[in-house]
Design an enzyme around this catalytic site. Sequence first.
Site, PDB file in Angstrom:
ATOM      1  N   HIS A 160      20.466  64.017  46.125  1.00 37.20           N
ATOM      2  CA  HIS A 160      21.410  63.013  45.645  1.00 37.20           C
ATOM      3  C   HIS A 160      21.548  61.837  46.612  1.00 37.20           C
ATOM      4  CE1 HIS A 160      24.448  65.315  48.108  1.00 37.20           C
ATOM      5  NE2 HIS A 160      24.923  64.092  48.308  1.00 37.20           N
ATOM      6  N   ASP A 219      18.957  70.518  45.357  1.00 35.76           N
ATOM      7  CA  ASP A 219      19.448  69.271  45.955  1.00 35.76           C
ATOM      8  C   ASP A 219      18.784  69.001  47.299  1.00 35.76           C
ATOM      9  OD1 ASP A 219      20.822  66.911  46.000  1.00 35.76           O
ATOM     10  OD2 ASP A 219      22.727  67.756  46.637  1.00 35.76           O
ATOM     11  N   SER A 239      26.151  64.149  53.834  1.00 34.01           N
ATOM     12  CA  SER A 239      25.190  64.817  52.956  1.00 34.01           C
ATOM     13  C   SER A 239      23.770  64.638  53.493  1.00 34.01           C
ATOM     14  CB  SER A 239      25.266  64.232  51.544  1.00 34.01           C
ATOM     15  OG  SER A 239      26.476  64.568  50.924  1.00 34.01           O
TER      16      SER A 239
END
Length: 466
Positions: A120, A150, A226
């Site tokens: 993402h 992911d 992230s």
Amino acid sequence: MKQTIRLVAVALFAGAVTLGGYKYFVEPDQEIALTTSQEGVNNFIPTNFSNSPVSSTNADFTEAAEKTVHAVVHVKNTTISKQPTNMTEYFNGGGKPRAVVGAGSGVIISPDGYIVTNNHVIANASELEVTLNNNKIYKAKLIGTDPKTDIALIKVVADEDLPFIPFGDSNNVKLGEWVLAVGNPFNLNSTVTAGIISAKARDLNQFDSNPQSFIQTDAAVNRGNSGGALVNVRGELVGINTAITSETGSYVGYSFAVPSNNARKVIEDIMEFGNVQRAILGINGGTLNTNVARDLGIDETQGVYIASVEKGSGADKSGLKQGDVIKKMDGLSVSKFSDLSGYLGSKRPNDVVDVTILRNGREKHIPVTLVKLETFEIENLGLEVKNANSALLKQRGVDNGVIVSKALSKDMARYNLEGIIITKINDEVVEDIDDAKRIINNRDFNAPIKMTFVNQRGELNSFIFR
């Protein structure tokens, strides 16, 4: 008077003898230390006489931080979107191109510039830029990505070997173990936070179409973290920070990381095959608890209950049966389904795993050869399909088709389509998932989709999706 003095003397003598005997025979030997006091100095020196290691609360994070902070990078993702300038462009598409910039973190995993991050973080990127801790900036190339886990792999070309973080074994992390989260929250480069492992094999997915298995920690992780590193006190990579649970969108207590064993397997698959090779046992089942155990009439409340075994799968060939309870995989405890799915996420097709089961109250060890999971998500139908083996096709009385492995939405789940065999799409014969992809991708996108299938009872039906 003399008699009284004599009695007192005898009593004193007897007491002295008694006290001396107690001191000599009963009390243990003690070392006597002579100390001198000094005004204003604390004379108490805490000492640990046990052989146990020093308490983890005294752990020194400086070495781990120094080892890892230079190998965590800032990833800038530039995407181009079109901004409508009038109602016609709004309804029909088009508009003025506009650059949208997003940011996250990445972890250098090799000296030649391979970097792992979250899918993402780099999704839909038209340009990727990486900034190292020494402020050097490089253009990055996307190598491959896996939306299900992911995880994404990118690469930069540098004139020198880059600092990198070695992989640790995420199977060995323990509850309460200290970890560091290294990343770039809120675009603040080179930020290190500390916490402990709060849970393992955590599944955040309320709808179980895609079982997850995260490492949970209370190390502070925020927007921009992230794709960053979760490392142990030795500076080894044990996870890729991916998500937080929060009502505000910022850190409030827990964060979640993809286990390093799973991330490493995905990366190695991308580098070797160009895609992810997923392995499965070939069972359907679920997590046990008191209520489930009572309904099934068994005593076990921990483990994975096998509700069915797929024909022709590794589980079927090895002898796993409906009603078995999986307790361990290669010696690692399996108390819930996410333990199972998380461990299998680090394995490849044709790997052999030792499955410990309970059958009729007796423990058995059964080696199972994992098989490849081949699936295709038909987003327009809200269904995931996979290739059906010949044994299952024969059982249902059909010659061709793909089997629906799961629904992709709650709306489709209510129709109980899992297990049906799709034999035709838009009246074209479907032999395998490649046929399903071809038909779906080449169809008239303005026309409805007709799906012909055989249900779990062998009955032929058709649905039309508009």
